[in-house]
Write a protein that holds these residues in place. Structure first.
Motif, PDB file in Angstrom:
ATOM      1  N   CYS A  46      -6.167  -2.177  -7.258  1.00 51.42           N
ATOM      2  CA  CYS A  46      -4.863  -1.687  -6.817  1.00 51.42           C
ATOM      3  C   CYS A  46      -5.037  -0.846  -5.558  1.00 51.42           C
ATOM      4  O   CYS A  46      -5.721   0.175  -5.574  1.00 51.42           O
ATOM      5  CB  CYS A  46      -4.216  -0.859  -7.943  1.00 51.42           C
ATOM      6  N   ILE A  47      -4.425  -1.302  -4.498  1.00 50.54           N
ATOM      7  CA  ILE A  47      -4.510  -0.631  -3.201  1.00 50.54           C
ATOM      8  C   ILE A  47      -3.092  -0.388  -2.687  1.00 50.54           C
ATOM      9  O   ILE A  47      -2.284  -1.306  -2.616  1.00 50.54           O
ATOM     10  CB  ILE A  47      -5.294  -1.482  -2.169  1.00 50.54           C
ATOM     11  N   ARG A  48      -2.808   0.857  -2.323  1.00 47.32           N
ATOM     12  CA  ARG A  48      -1.451   1.254  -1.916  1.00 47.32           C
ATOM     13  C   ARG A  48      -1.022   0.790  -0.529  1.00 47.32           C
ATOM     14  O   ARG A  48       0.158   0.802  -0.210  1.00 47.32           O
ATOM     15  CB  ARG A  48      -1.318   2.782  -1.951  1.00 47.32           C
ATOM     16  N   GLU A  49      -1.983   0.438   0.320  1.00 44.45           N
ATOM     17  CA  GLU A  49      -1.606   0.021   1.672  1.00 44.45           C
ATOM     18  C   GLU A  49      -2.115  -1.396   1.930  1.00 44.45           C
ATOM     19  O   GLU A  49      -3.086  -1.834   1.312  1.00 44.45           O
ATOM     20  CB  GLU A  49      -2.142   1.004   2.712  1.00 44.45           C
ATOM     21  N   PRO A  50      -1.475  -2.137   2.829  1.00 41.30           N
ATOM     22  CA  PRO A  50      -1.862  -3.524   3.093  1.00 41.30           C
ATOM     23  C   PRO A  50      -3.315  -3.654   3.554  1.00 41.30           C
ATOM     24  O   PRO A  50      -3.838  -2.786   4.253  1.00 41.30           O
ATOM     25  CB  PRO A  50      -0.903  -3.949   4.208  1.00 41.30           C
ATOM     26  N   TYR A  51      -3.940  -4.749   3.130  1.00 44.15           N
ATOM     27  CA  TYR A  51      -5.322  -5.058   3.494  1.00 44.15           C
ATOM     28  C   TYR A  51      -5.495  -6.574   3.495  1.00 44.15           C
ATOM     29  O   TYR A  51      -4.655  -7.292   2.952  1.00 44.15           O
ATOM     30  CB  TYR A  51      -6.308  -4.410   2.509  1.00 44.15           C
ATOM     31  N   LEU A  52      -6.578  -7.048   4.089  1.00 43.46           N
ATOM     32  CA  LEU A  52      -6.894  -8.474   4.065  1.00 43.46           C
ATOM     33  C   LEU A  52      -7.864  -8.734   2.912  1.00 43.46           C
ATOM     34  O   LEU A  52      -8.924  -8.117   2.837  1.00 43.46           O
ATOM     35  CB  LEU A  52      -7.506  -8.921   5.386  1.00 43.46           C
ATOM     36  N   CYS A  53      -7.496  -9.655   2.026  1.00 39.36           N
ATOM     37  CA  CYS A  53      -8.350 -10.008   0.898  1.00 39.36           C
ATOM     38  C   CYS A  53      -9.508 -10.888   1.397  1.00 39.36           C
ATOM     39  O   CYS A  53      -9.532 -11.269   2.567  1.00 39.36           O
ATOM     40  CB  CYS A  53      -7.533 -10.721  -0.174  1.00 39.36           C
ATOM     41  N   PRO A  54     -10.482 -11.241   0.517  1.00 33.62           N
ATOM     42  CA  PRO A  54     -11.612 -12.066   0.952  1.00 33.62           C
ATOM     43  C   PRO A  54     -11.209 -13.419   1.549  1.00 33.62           C
ATOM     44  O   PRO A  54     -11.948 -13.992   2.339  1.00 33.62           O
ATOM     45  CB  PRO A  54     -12.431 -12.252  -0.322  1.00 33.62           C
ATOM     46  N   ALA A  55     -10.029 -13.916   1.188  1.00 39.43           N
ATOM     47  CA  ALA A  55      -9.552 -15.179   1.756  1.00 39.43           C
ATOM     48  C   ALA A  55      -8.749 -14.940   3.047  1.00 39.43           C
ATOM     49  O   ALA A  55      -8.099 -15.847   3.556  1.00 39.43           O
ATOM     50  CB  ALA A  55      -8.701 -15.928   0.739  1.00 39.43           C
ATOM     51  N   SER A  64      -0.706  -8.627  -4.438  1.00 41.63           N
ATOM     52  CA  SER A  64       0.566  -9.178  -3.992  1.00 41.63           C
ATOM     53  C   SER A  64       0.476  -9.655  -2.548  1.00 41.63           C
ATOM     54  O   SER A  64       0.157  -8.886  -1.639  1.00 41.63           O
ATOM     55  CB  SER A  64       1.672  -8.130  -4.121  1.00 41.63           C
ATOM     56  N   THR A  65       0.773 -10.937  -2.363  1.00 41.63           N
ATOM     57  CA  THR A  65       0.718 -11.536  -1.033  1.00 41.63           C
ATOM     58  C   THR A  65       2.075 -12.098  -0.606  1.00 41.63           C
ATOM     59  O   THR A  65       2.180 -12.666   0.468  1.00 41.63           O
ATOM     60  CB  THR A  65      -0.329 -12.674  -0.997  1.00 41.63           C
ATOM     61  N   THR A  66       3.081 -11.941  -1.444  1.00 34.33           N
ATOM     62  CA  THR A  66       4.381 -12.560  -1.168  1.00 34.33           C
ATOM     63  C   THR A  66       5.368 -11.555  -0.591  1.00 34.33           C
ATOM     64  O   THR A  66       5.191 -10.344  -0.706  1.00 34.33           O
ATOM     65  CB  THR A  66       4.973 -13.166  -2.454  1.00 34.33           C
ATOM     66  N   GLY A  67       6.398 -12.102   0.018  1.00 34.27           N
ATOM     67  CA  GLY A  67       7.460 -11.256   0.561  1.00 34.27           C
ATOM     68  C   GLY A  67       7.023 -10.482   1.785  1.00 34.27           C
ATOM     69  O   GLY A  67       5.953 -10.707   2.357  1.00 34.27           O
ATOM     70  N   ASN A  68       7.853  -9.550   2.168  1.00 35.35           N
ATOM     71  CA  ASN A  68       7.583  -8.714   3.334  1.00 35.35           C
ATOM     72  C   ASN A  68       6.604  -7.605   2.948  1.00 35.35           C
ATOM     73  O   ASN A  68       6.894  -6.817   2.055  1.00 35.35           O
ATOM     74  CB  ASN A  68       8.892  -8.121   3.859  1.00 35.35           C
ATOM     75  N   ILE A  69       5.475  -7.557   3.606  1.00 38.37           N
ATOM     76  CA  ILE A  69       4.496  -6.492   3.363  1.00 38.37           C
ATOM     77  C   ILE A  69       4.501  -5.588   4.583  1.00 38.37           C
ATOM     78  O   ILE A  69       4.066  -5.986   5.668  1.00 38.37           O
ATOM     79  CB  ILE A  69       3.087  -7.064   3.085  1.00 38.37           C
ATOM     80  N   GLU A  70       5.042  -4.392   4.392  1.00 35.04           N
ATOM     81  CA  GLU A  70       5.137  -3.423   5.478  1.00 35.04           C
ATOM     82  C   GLU A  70       3.860  -2.605   5.557  1.00 35.04           C
ATOM     83  O   GLU A  70       3.194  -2.366   4.550  1.00 35.04           O
ATOM     84  CB  GLU A  70       6.322  -2.490   5.238  1.00 35.04           C
ATOM     85  N   ASN A  71       3.532  -2.137   6.756  1.00 34.07           N
ATOM     86  CA  ASN A  71       2.336  -1.330   6.979  1.00 34.07           C
ATOM     87  C   ASN A  71       2.632   0.127   6.609  1.00 34.07           C
ATOM     88  O   ASN A  71       2.974   0.944   7.467  1.00 34.07           O
ATOM     89  CB  ASN A  71       1.871  -1.442   8.427  1.00 34.07           C
ATOM     90  N   ARG A  72       2.532   0.427   5.291  1.00 31.15           N
ATOM     91  CA  ARG A  72       2.810   1.765   4.780  1.00 31.15           C
ATOM     92  C   ARG A  72       2.181   1.896   3.392  1.00 31.15           C
ATOM     93  O   ARG A  72       1.686   0.932   2.837  1.00 31.15           O
ATOM     94  CB  ARG A  72       4.313   2.005   4.688  1.00 31.15           C
ATOM     95  N   TYR A  73       2.237   3.087   2.837  1.00 27.09           N
ATOM     96  CA  TYR A  73       1.778   3.305   1.466  1.00 27.09           C
ATOM     97  C   TYR A  73       2.894   2.902   0.499  1.00 27.09           C
ATOM     98  O   TYR A  73       4.064   3.154   0.765  1.00 27.09           O
ATOM     99  CB  TYR A  73       1.424   4.779   1.233  1.00 27.09           C
ATOM    100  N   TYR A  74       2.505   2.299  -0.618  1.00 32.19           N
ATOM    101  CA  TYR A  74       3.455   1.868  -1.641  1.00 32.19           C
ATOM    102  C   TYR A  74       3.331   2.767  -2.867  1.00 32.19           C
ATOM    103  O   TYR A  74       2.225   3.154  -3.257  1.00 32.19           O
ATOM    104  CB  TYR A  74       3.196   0.406  -2.033  1.00 32.19           C
ATOM    105  N   SER A  75       4.464   3.074  -3.505  1.00 26.86           N
ATOM    106  CA  SER A  75       4.473   3.901  -4.719  1.00 26.86           C
ATOM    107  C   SER A  75       4.064   3.056  -5.925  1.00 26.86           C
ATOM    108  O   SER A  75       4.077   1.815  -5.879  1.00 26.86           O
ATOM    109  CB  SER A  75       5.869   4.468  -4.951  1.00 26.86           C
TER     110      SER A  75
END
Length: 173
Positions: A46-55, A64-75
């Motif tokens: 579980c990571i609160r901010e966007p990152y690139l997975c091994p793929a 989670s890779t779906t929908g709009n992923i904004e560059n911010r921390y998630y609650s």
């Protein structure tokens, strides 16, 4: 150095906390049990901010890779909701292409986990799903180790995940 490390660690969230939120607030929306959620959550982390997975795919929260992923921390609540939406997507695939409504719970959980990980488009025509559709659950469970690569490379994390999924799958048949 200490500041960078503290900032990096603050981006990590607790899988156990997210599972608790999901079970408390969204259990009526998903079929996946706590055992299935634990395999998915612990494998994805579980990571609160966007990152690139091994793929090399933009990811946030618990895989989670779906929908709009904004560059911010998630609650925690945002991560839980995104995760539930993604689990529902995987469950719909299992139900539609692998007779999910008829699967024993442990088989359903394991198949939902791998579907969550690799995506419906890649797995729905697989040998695993063909076995599920014919009711040969043992043969389907034995297919998990074949799905241990990302970007064409075998990953130790996927080897471990697939063994856990296979064990869960076989536990209920």
């Amino acid at each position: 150095m200490a500041i960078k490390k503290r900032i990096a660690n603050s981006a990590i969230c607790s899988v156990a906390v997210i599972i608790s939120i999901v079970l408390a607030n969204y259990s009526s929306e998903i079929r996946t049990s706590k055992a299935g959620l634990e395999i998915i959550g612990n494998a994805e982390s579980c990571i609160r901010e966007p990152y690139l997975c091994p793929a090399n795919v933009l990811t946030v929260g618990i895989g989670s890779t779906t929908g709009n992923i904004e560059n911010r921390y998630y609650s925690d609540d945002e991560i839980a909701q995104r995760w539930v939406d993604d689990i529902k997507t995987a469950e719909r695939c299992v139900n539609r292409y692998a007779k999910g409504f008829h699967l024993p719970q442990s088989v359903f959980d394991a198949v939902t986990s791998i579907t969550f990980n690799v995506g419906c488009a890649k797995i729905r025509t697989s040998t695993m799903y063909k076995y599920l559709n014919t009711g040969d659950y043992k043969a389907a469970c034995n297919e998990f180790p074949r799905w241990n690569k990302a970007g064409g490379k075998e990953l130790n994390g996927l080897v471990i995940r697939r063994e856990k999924e296979k064990a869960l799958c076989l536990s209920g048949i």
